[in-house]
Design a protein around this motif. Structure first.
Motif, PDB file in Angstrom:
ATOM      1  N   GLN A   3     -13.343 -15.421   7.143  1.00 41.91           N
ATOM      2  CA  GLN A   3     -13.026 -14.907   5.884  1.00 41.91           C
ATOM      3  C   GLN A   3     -14.177 -15.140   4.705  1.00 41.91           C
ATOM      4  O   GLN A   3     -14.609 -16.179   4.758  1.00 41.91           O
ATOM      5  CB  GLN A   3     -11.657 -15.197   5.343  1.00 41.91           C
ATOM      6  CG  GLN A   3     -10.440 -14.515   5.855  1.00 41.91           C
ATOM      7  CD  GLN A   3      -9.079 -14.925   5.069  1.00 41.91           C
ATOM      8  OE1 GLN A   3      -9.057 -15.483   4.146  1.00 41.91           O
ATOM      9  NE2 GLN A   3      -7.856 -14.329   5.757  1.00 41.91           N
ATOM     10  N   LEU A   4     -14.409 -14.179   3.922  1.00 39.52           N
ATOM     11  CA  LEU A   4     -15.150 -14.663   2.818  1.00 39.52           C
ATOM     12  C   LEU A   4     -14.396 -15.793   1.996  1.00 39.52           C
ATOM     13  O   LEU A   4     -13.205 -15.808   2.079  1.00 39.52           O
ATOM     14  CB  LEU A   4     -15.392 -13.188   2.054  1.00 39.52           C
ATOM     15  CG  LEU A   4     -16.120 -12.121   2.632  1.00 39.52           C
ATOM     16  CD1 LEU A   4     -16.393 -11.034   1.386  1.00 39.52           C
ATOM     17  CD2 LEU A   4     -17.470 -12.561   2.738  1.00 39.52           C
TER      18      LEU A   4
ATOM     19  N   GLU B  21     -13.455  -5.323  -4.090  1.00 36.15           N
ATOM     20  CA  GLU B  21     -14.215  -6.019  -4.898  1.00 36.15           C
ATOM     21  C   GLU B  21     -14.825  -7.075  -4.249  1.00 36.15           C
ATOM     22  O   GLU B  21     -16.149  -7.180  -4.528  1.00 36.15           O
ATOM     23  CB  GLU B  21     -13.276  -6.384  -6.189  1.00 36.15           C
ATOM     24  CG  GLU B  21     -12.772  -5.463  -6.993  1.00 36.15           C
ATOM     25  CD  GLU B  21     -11.272  -5.003  -6.357  1.00 36.15           C
ATOM     26  OE1 GLU B  21     -10.990  -3.841  -7.217  1.00 36.15           O
ATOM     27  OE2 GLU B  21     -10.980  -5.328  -5.554  1.00 36.15           O
ATOM     28  N   GLU B  22     -14.554  -7.530  -3.240  1.00 38.07           N
ATOM     29  CA  GLU B  22     -15.052  -8.693  -2.403  1.00 38.07           C
ATOM     30  C   GLU B  22     -15.977  -7.969  -1.744  1.00 38.07           C
ATOM     31  O   GLU B  22     -17.070  -8.331  -1.595  1.00 38.07           O
ATOM     32  CB  GLU B  22     -14.092  -9.292  -1.812  1.00 38.07           C
ATOM     33  CG  GLU B  22     -13.149 -10.125  -2.548  1.00 38.07           C
ATOM     34  CD  GLU B  22     -11.745 -10.658  -2.152  1.00 38.07           C
ATOM     35  OE1 GLU B  22     -11.103 -11.134  -2.695  1.00 38.07           O
ATOM     36  OE2 GLU B  22     -11.518 -10.189  -0.877  1.00 38.07           O
ATOM     37  N   TYR B  23     -15.848  -6.906  -1.213  1.00 38.81           N
ATOM     38  CA  TYR B  23     -16.633  -6.139  -0.278  1.00 38.81           C
ATOM     39  C   TYR B  23     -17.927  -5.722  -1.056  1.00 38.81           C
ATOM     40  O   TYR B  23     -19.006  -6.004  -0.556  1.00 38.81           O
ATOM     41  CB  TYR B  23     -15.941  -4.940   0.624  1.00 38.81           C
ATOM     42  CG  TYR B  23     -16.886  -3.989   1.171  1.00 38.81           C
ATOM     43  CD1 TYR B  23     -17.014  -4.573   2.571  1.00 38.81           C
ATOM     44  CD2 TYR B  23     -17.206  -2.836   0.537  1.00 38.81           C
ATOM     45  CE1 TYR B  23     -17.759  -3.225   3.243  1.00 38.81           C
ATOM     46  CE2 TYR B  23     -17.970  -1.786   1.228  1.00 38.81           C
ATOM     47  CZ  TYR B  23     -18.339  -2.393   2.662  1.00 38.81           C
ATOM     48  OH  TYR B  23     -18.921  -1.388   3.421  1.00 38.81           O
TER      49      TYR B  23
ATOM     50  N   THR C 269     -10.126  -8.420   3.250  1.00 42.64           N
ATOM     51  CA  THR C 269     -11.404  -8.281   2.105  1.00 42.64           C
ATOM     52  C   THR C 269     -11.033  -7.053   1.327  1.00 42.64           C
ATOM     53  O   THR C 269     -10.771  -5.980   1.741  1.00 42.64           O
ATOM     54  CB  THR C 269     -12.589  -7.987   2.936  1.00 42.64           C
ATOM     55  OG1 THR C 269     -12.859  -8.861   4.088  1.00 42.64           O
ATOM     56  CG2 THR C 269     -13.802  -8.045   2.160  1.00 42.64           C
ATOM     57  N   SER C 270     -11.004  -7.272   0.043  1.00 45.98           N
ATOM     58  CA  SER C 270     -10.717  -6.407  -0.985  1.00 45.98           C
ATOM     59  C   SER C 270     -11.939  -5.504  -1.056  1.00 45.98           C
ATOM     60  O   SER C 270     -13.186  -5.701  -0.824  1.00 45.98           O
ATOM     61  CB  SER C 270     -10.200  -6.769  -2.351  1.00 45.98           C
ATOM     62  OG  SER C 270     -11.250  -7.666  -2.838  1.00 45.98           O
TER      63      SER C 270
ATOM     64  N   ALA D 283     -19.248  -7.101  -3.504  1.00 49.80           N
ATOM     65  CA  ALA D 283     -19.781  -8.034  -4.372  1.00 49.80           C
ATOM     66  C   ALA D 283     -20.851  -8.645  -3.342  1.00 49.80           C
ATOM     67  O   ALA D 283     -21.596  -9.582  -3.901  1.00 49.80           O
ATOM     68  CB  ALA D 283     -18.786  -9.274  -4.781  1.00 49.80           C
ATOM     69  N   VAL D 284     -20.818  -8.471  -2.224  1.00 52.73           N
ATOM     70  CA  VAL D 284     -21.598  -9.050  -1.101  1.00 52.73           C
ATOM     71  C   VAL D 284     -22.893  -8.199  -0.470  1.00 52.73           C
ATOM     72  O   VAL D 284     -22.387  -7.563   0.281  1.00 52.73           O
ATOM     73  CB  VAL D 284     -20.769  -9.824   0.184  1.00 52.73           C
ATOM     74  CG1 VAL D 284     -20.096 -11.079  -0.454  1.00 52.73           C
ATOM     75  CG2 VAL D 284     -19.882  -9.023   0.637  1.00 52.73           C
TER      76      VAL D 284
ATOM     77  N   ARG E  77      -8.543 -16.217  -3.015  1.00 51.11           N
ATOM     78  CA  ARG E  77      -7.443 -15.184  -3.528  1.00 51.11           C
ATOM     79  C   ARG E  77      -6.208 -15.199  -2.844  1.00 51.11           C
ATOM     80  O   ARG E  77      -5.167 -15.241  -3.454  1.00 51.11           O
ATOM     81  CB  ARG E  77      -8.128 -13.786  -3.595  1.00 51.11           C
ATOM     82  CG  ARG E  77      -7.155 -12.638  -4.034  1.00 51.11           C
ATOM     83  CD  ARG E  77      -7.868 -11.371  -3.846  1.00 51.11           C
ATOM     84  NE  ARG E  77      -8.557 -10.915  -2.746  1.00 51.11           N
ATOM     85  CZ  ARG E  77      -7.712 -10.723  -1.709  1.00 51.11           C
ATOM     86  NH1 ARG E  77      -6.381 -10.214  -1.704  1.00 51.11           N
ATOM     87  NH2 ARG E  77      -8.365 -10.270  -0.381  1.00 51.11           N
TER      88      ARG E  77
ATOM     89  N   THR F 193     -14.429 -15.852  -1.146  1.00 53.02           N
ATOM     90  CA  THR F 193     -13.720 -15.266  -2.146  1.00 53.02           C
ATOM     91  C   THR F 193     -12.220 -14.690  -1.785  1.00 53.02           C
ATOM     92  O   THR F 193     -11.316 -14.965  -2.576  1.00 53.02           O
ATOM     93  CB  THR F 193     -14.479 -14.199  -2.883  1.00 53.02           C
ATOM     94  OG1 THR F 193     -14.908 -13.271  -1.952  1.00 53.02           O
ATOM     95  CG2 THR F 193     -15.638 -14.568  -3.533  1.00 53.02           C
ATOM     96  N   THR F 194     -12.199 -14.221  -0.567  1.00 57.34           N
ATOM     97  CA  THR F 194     -11.056 -13.682   0.006  1.00 57.34           C
ATOM     98  C   THR F 194     -10.023 -14.649   0.280  1.00 57.34           C
ATOM     99  O   THR F 194      -8.657 -14.683   0.016  1.00 57.34           O
ATOM    100  CB  THR F 194     -11.291 -12.848   1.316  1.00 57.34           C
ATOM    101  OG1 THR F 194     -12.330 -11.874   1.207  1.00 57.34           O
ATOM    102  CG2 THR F 194      -9.848 -12.162   1.765  1.00 57.34           C
TER     103      THR F 194
END
Length: 215
Positions: free
Chosen positions: A131-132, A108-110, A105-106, A112-113, A138, A134-135
């Motif tokens: 995994q999200l 940015e992804e972290y 998890t990046s 965004a939630v 990507r 979005t992750t």
């Protein structure tokens, strides 16, 4: 990587240094070995994550999960902290699952939630991996590009092998210091006469001892 594997790897590298690098003392070969080992380590790390991604592609299902908690965790195994998203969701069997999306998890992804919001996730019941989405998306897009890095490392090492082979590394017997000569035998660099190099080696030794006891 377990402590046992680290010890075996350390012993192997030490043996490689004493029985190979000291015998074939070309600077080019040493640099080629160094860059090749780093490239192999990167590929090994990549392959571990690749297996997880392939399992998600094969067995993963898309489910909505509720974000119940978020935190950043620092671990001894990595210098990069894990961005952990704790999720609550119901699987295809109707069972309630609490799981963590971490490691991949990046930032940015972290970010965004938000907590309390439902997000789309990918869940691999066979391995319990989450995994999200979005992750996951990507990773599918970017994952193979990571291999460019070890490829570049190998090419740099190959360049060193070609252009630096005329230099030879010799050891000051009974010490950890070495010196470098050109094709004519002229000394161009000597660790034993460099205060900077000696200081760096001492700091490196102390650092390794501290790391060993920290484990």
């Amino acid at each position: 990587m377990t402590l046992t594997v680290e010890i075996i790897l350390f012993i192997g590298l030490l043996a490689y240094y004493y029985f190979v690098l000291r015998k074939y003392n070309s600077l080019g070969f040493r640099m080629f070995s160094l860059f090749s080992f780093v490239a192999i380590a990167v590929v090994y790390w990549w392959y571990q994550d690749y297996q997880e991604l392939e399992s998600l592609k094969k067995n993963g299902v898309f489910i909505e999960g509720l974000v119940t908690k978020k935190y950043v965790e620092h671990t001894k195994e990595s210098s990069v902290p894990d961005n952990v998203v704790v999720l609550n969701f119901t699987d295809n069997k109707g069972e309630t699952i609490n799981a963590e999306a971490r490691e991949m998890t990046s930032k940015e992804e972290y970010a965004a939630v938000p907590i309390g919001q439902k997000v789309l996730i990918v869940y691999d019941a066979a391995k319990g991996t989450v995994q999200l989405k979005t992750t996951f998306d990507r990773s599918l897009h970017d994952f193979n590009y990571i291999l460019i890095f070890p490829g570049l490392l190998f090419l740099i090492g190959l360049g060193c092998l070609i252009f630096l082979s005329r230099f030879k590394v010799h050891a000051h017997e009974g010490t950890a210091y070495e010196y470098l000569t050109d094709e004519n035998g002229k000394v161009v660099l000597d660790d034993n006469h460099s205060e900077t190099t000696r200081t760096i080696k001492k700091i490196n030794l102390v650092s390794k001892i501290v790391q060993a006891f920290a484990k």
